[in-house]
Design a protein around this motif. Structure first.
Motif, PDB file in Angstrom:
ATOM      1  N   LEU A  26     -35.823  31.067 -33.992  1.00  0.00           N
ATOM      2  CA  LEU A  26     -36.682  31.744 -34.961  1.00  0.00           C
ATOM      3  C   LEU A  26     -36.536  33.256 -34.840  1.00  0.00           C
ATOM      4  O   LEU A  26     -36.431  33.969 -35.840  1.00  0.00           O
ATOM      5  CB  LEU A  26     -38.140  31.331 -34.759  1.00  0.00           C
ATOM      6  CG  LEU A  26     -39.154  31.937 -35.720  1.00  0.00           C
ATOM      7  CD1 LEU A  26     -38.849  31.510 -37.151  1.00  0.00           C
ATOM      8  CD2 LEU A  26     -40.558  31.502 -35.328  1.00  0.00           C
ATOM      9  N   GLY A  27     -36.481  33.759 -33.606  1.00  0.00           N
ATOM     10  CA  GLY A  27     -36.283  35.199 -33.393  1.00  0.00           C
ATOM     11  C   GLY A  27     -34.951  35.676 -33.946  1.00  0.00           C
ATOM     12  O   GLY A  27     -34.869  36.732 -34.573  1.00  0.00           O
ATOM     13  N   ILE A  28     -33.887  34.884 -33.738  1.00  0.00           N
ATOM     14  CA  ILE A  28     -32.569  35.251 -34.257  1.00  0.00           C
ATOM     15  C   ILE A  28     -32.589  35.273 -35.785  1.00  0.00           C
ATOM     16  O   ILE A  28     -32.067  36.200 -36.410  1.00  0.00           O
ATOM     17  CB  ILE A  28     -31.492  34.286 -33.726  1.00  0.00           C
ATOM     18  CG1 ILE A  28     -31.294  34.498 -32.227  1.00  0.00           C
ATOM     19  CG2 ILE A  28     -30.176  34.469 -34.473  1.00  0.00           C
ATOM     20  CD1 ILE A  28     -30.442  33.449 -31.551  1.00  0.00           C
ATOM     21  N   ALA A  29     -33.191  34.258 -36.387  1.00  0.00           N
ATOM     22  CA  ALA A  29     -33.254  34.197 -37.855  1.00  0.00           C
ATOM     23  C   ALA A  29     -34.014  35.392 -38.419  1.00  0.00           C
ATOM     24  O   ALA A  29     -33.571  36.017 -39.398  1.00  0.00           O
ATOM     25  CB  ALA A  29     -33.906  32.890 -38.297  1.00  0.00           C
ATOM     26  N   LEU A  30     -35.145  35.738 -37.813  1.00  0.00           N
ATOM     27  CA  LEU A  30     -35.916  36.886 -38.293  1.00  0.00           C
ATOM     28  C   LEU A  30     -35.155  38.194 -38.100  1.00  0.00           C
ATOM     29  O   LEU A  30     -35.226  39.087 -38.958  1.00  0.00           O
ATOM     30  CB  LEU A  30     -37.273  36.938 -37.589  1.00  0.00           C
ATOM     31  CG  LEU A  30     -38.267  35.851 -37.996  1.00  0.00           C
ATOM     32  CD1 LEU A  30     -39.479  35.868 -37.085  1.00  0.00           C
ATOM     33  CD2 LEU A  30     -38.682  36.020 -39.446  1.00  0.00           C
TER      34      LEU A  30
END
Length: 115
Positions: A59-63
């Protein structure tokens, strides 16, 4: 810089300044949401919900990627419009990109390292 951003000869529209500011706000908001999720919600929710740690890094990478794309789009629009603060914004977004890159490296390290 214009050649790097591929904005030479790009057509100016009446709404380009508004669009550039909107994309800038979106990039900053996405970065802020990523920080809130990564540094506030996940540390609180991980003990409560066991699977949250598995979701945190992707999720952090996607954001980070969404914030990065919005940052590039807004920089290009500032340069196309020949906005007077384009250099200040360019340096600021480079700093934001550095922070996002560090965050992506940390998230990838979290995914590939054994728990």
């Amino acid at each position: 810089m214009r050649r790097l951003l591929r904005v030479e000869g790009a057509k100016k529209t009446p709404f380009i300044n508004r669009d550039a500011h909107r994309n800038f706000r979106v990039a900053i908001i996405v970065s802020g949401v990523r920080c809130i999720i990564t540094y506030l919600l996940i540390p609180i929710l991980v003990p409560i919900v066991g699977f949250a740690g598995v979701v945190a890094a992707p999720l952090g990478i996607a954001l980070c990627l969404v914030a990065g794309v919005n940052g590039v789009v807004s920089v290009r629009r500032f340069w196309i419009s020949d906005y007077r603060g384009k250099w200040m914004y360019t340096w600021f977004i480079l700093f934001v990109f550095l922070v996002l890159a560090i965050s992506i490296v940390a998230d990838v390290a979290r995914i590939v390292s054994p728990a």
